[in-house]
Design an enzyme around this catalytic site. Structure first.
Site, short mmCIF file in Angstrom:
data_model
loop_
_atom_site.label_atom_id
_atom_site.label_comp_id
_atom_site.label_asym_id
_atom_site.label_seq_id
_atom_site.Cartn_x
_atom_site.Cartn_y
_atom_site.Cartn_z
CB SER A 228 -0.96 -0.05 1.18
OG SER A 228 -1.98 0.91 1.07
CG ASP A 454 -6.10 -2.94 -3.82
OD1 ASP A 454 -6.70 -2.11 -3.11
OD2 ASP A 454 -5.00 -3.42 -3.53
CG HIS A 484 -5.46 -2.78 0.42
ND1 HIS A 484 -5.10 -2.10 -0.72
CD2 HIS A 484 -4.76 -2.21 1.44
CE1 HIS A 484 -4.23 -1.15 -0.41
NE2 HIS A 484 -3.99 -1.21 0.89
#
Length: 515
Positions: A228, A454, A484
């Site tokens: 991320s 995602d 995610h």
């Protein structure tokens, strides 16, 4: 974690206790008397996480009795003045299970946020990385401004409760004024209680910390696993130190070419896609979907629930109620992983029956609130790092002009993410740039993994990262899945490619697709 605008009820009063906590790591240590790259870390058994890290118990040994060790690394407070004051950055590690002759080095993780504590995240997810531990020490850290590393402090727990209960999607002039006033109060509180660290939490600062960490750990190259926001941090590191990139993997990839507005709009589309997939999945089950007769019915009922909550919140976790804002945040949190979809279904079903506890609990998870009512500092750190990085500042008139575009991207999340653009408007520190520079000519290959489902870092960001890193650096791998990130899905194809690169240096063919 979505960039969300949260509100609060009252300004934080001056607190010597909070101020001393923030400045504890910013003392008068003079780096001129020592070479910080030669410092020796004192590794000890890890203490229980403190409130800023999220609380809880000390990390348990891994199944093979692998013991967690923690240490504090000194780093310059201001990388523009590397011989000035220092701060302490908290590190955690577990040693490799393999033969020392086969050890590659340390594999450093950043799990994202920005604002997430790596000292608490790595033990929580470590069993999923046991294969990588055969040739690496697994290492993570609390970035500056986060957890035990000079945490950004803004408000106390009671005020944060009010902050997260406020209406983040104003419908009229009075609500817009309250939104702006509350945002300014929150930002003023951050400045009052964390003034010394706020100018020094940019991603470029954290990247320089990573390079110092590499040297202190004794590695010639940085071996890195970024997830991320961790992909943005890794990209900035590669730009600053391309010749020092070792084996690196980016998973759940931030689009480095987007400004904050484009990023928020992309998230609106991403969360809407995840909601569409959730609704389709529910009605495709062999048993009847309990929250709708069709995918559209599921989404229509959710929209009605949120509309009703705007006027009439539901009982939540006493004494707090489930507001429209909290419910939207709870739904977003559940869309981060397909493993959470069953809890979202149950939470919605209960809410339709007048019980908001599950959705509020999901919202608490996103906001870093523990069951005892204490908050980690993930939200203050998230705002501080984003606002220090991002140059654009938006006002209410600009957001109002953009609302149709955001609503077209998502009926449910559009307003929520559009208004989040106000979070840096009154911030004390100027933002650095419109978007990060991750160009890294000459760097070793970086494996860039994008997930088509995602919600938080939409799939298109992976290709943008590959292109921005430059020719011969980024190697794209696609996972056709949900949630995610990709590696923690336990997909054998994804894990085989990642493990093959990190452990054996085998770069998969560019454009590999895993299903």
């Amino acid at each position: 974690m979505p960039t969300l605008l949260r509100l609060r009820a009252a300004a934080l009063t001056a607190s010597a206790v909070l101020l001393s906590t923030v400045l504890a790591g910013c003392g008068g240590d003079d780096a001129a008397d020592e070479d910080l790259t030669r410092q020796e870390l004192s590794w000890k058994a890890c203490p229980a996480p403190d409130e800023a890290q999220g609380g809880g118990a000390s990390p348990s040994p891994l199944p093979d009795d692998g013991e967690w060790q923690c240490a504090t690394m000194k780093a310059p407070l201001d990388w523009g003045d590397p011989e000035g004051d220092t701060i302490g950055l908290e590190l955690i590690r577990v040693r490799t299970t393999g033969d020392q002759n086969e050890r590659i080095g340390s594999l450093i993780f950043n799990f994202g946020g920005p604002g997430g504590s790596g000292v608490t995240s790595l033990p929580a997810f470590a069993e999923g990385y046991e294969t990588l531990r055969t040739r690496y020490d697994l290492v993570s850290f609390d970035p500056r401004g986060v957890g035990r590393s000079v945490p950004v402090i803004c408000q106390n727990d009671q005020q944060l409760d009010a902050y997260f209960q406020q209406d983040a999607t104003p419908d009229d002039a009075a609500e817009r004024t309250l939104l702006v006033d509350n945002t300014k109060e929150f930002n003023d509180a951050c400045e009052e209680n964390s003034e010394k660290i706020l100018p020094h939490v940019r991603t470029t600062d954290a990247a320089r910390d990573l390079d110092l960490m590499r040297q202190v750990l004794g590695d010639g190259k940085l071996h890195y696993f970024g997830i991320s926001y961790g992909t943005e941090l890794g990209g900035v590191y590669a730009h600053l130190f391309p010749e020092r990139v070792g084996r690196a993997v980016f998973d759940a990839v931030v689009d480095p070419t987007q400004d904050p507005e484009q990023g928020s709009l992309g998230q609106a589309k991403g969360f809407q896609l995840a909601l569409d997939n959730f609704a389709e999945d529910c009605v495709s089950q062999t048993e009847e979907c309990p929250i709708g007769d069709s995918a559209q019915d599921v989404k229509d009922r959710i929209a009605k629930l949120l509309n009703d909550l705007d006027r009439n919140p539901l009982p939540g976790i006493f004494p707090r109620q489930l507001t429209q804002t909290a419910a939207t945040g709870g739904i977003a949190q559940a869309l981060y992983s397909q493993d959470f979809w069953e809890y979202l279904t149950e939470g919605l079903e209960n809410a339709y029956d007048g019980d908001g506890r599950i959705l509020l609990s999901l919202s608490d998870s996103m906001n870093g609130r523990s069951e005892n009512g204490e908050y980690s500092n993930i939200t203050p750190a998230n705002v501080a790092i984003n606002c220090a990085d991002d140059k654009p500042r938006y006002d209410t008139a600009y957001v109002e002009r953009k609302l149709p575009e955001f609503r077209a991207a998502s009926d449910l999340f559009g307003d929520y993410l559009a208004w989040s653009m106000l979070s840096c408007t009154d911030w004390a520190v100027a933002g650095a740039a419109d978007h990060p520079d991750v160009s890294a000519p000459g760097a070793a290959p970086i494996l860039v993994v994008g997930n088509t489902g995602d919600p938080a870092t939409p799939y298109e960001g992976a290709r943008a990262m590959v292109n921005a890193l430059g020719k011969g650096v980024g190697v794209e791998l696609t996972y056709r899945g949900q949630g995610h990130g990709a590696y923690d899905s336990e997909n054998e194809c994804v894990q085989g490619a990642v493990n093959g690169y990190l452990l054996d240096g085998k770069v998969p063919p560019a454009g590999t697709v895993c299903t």
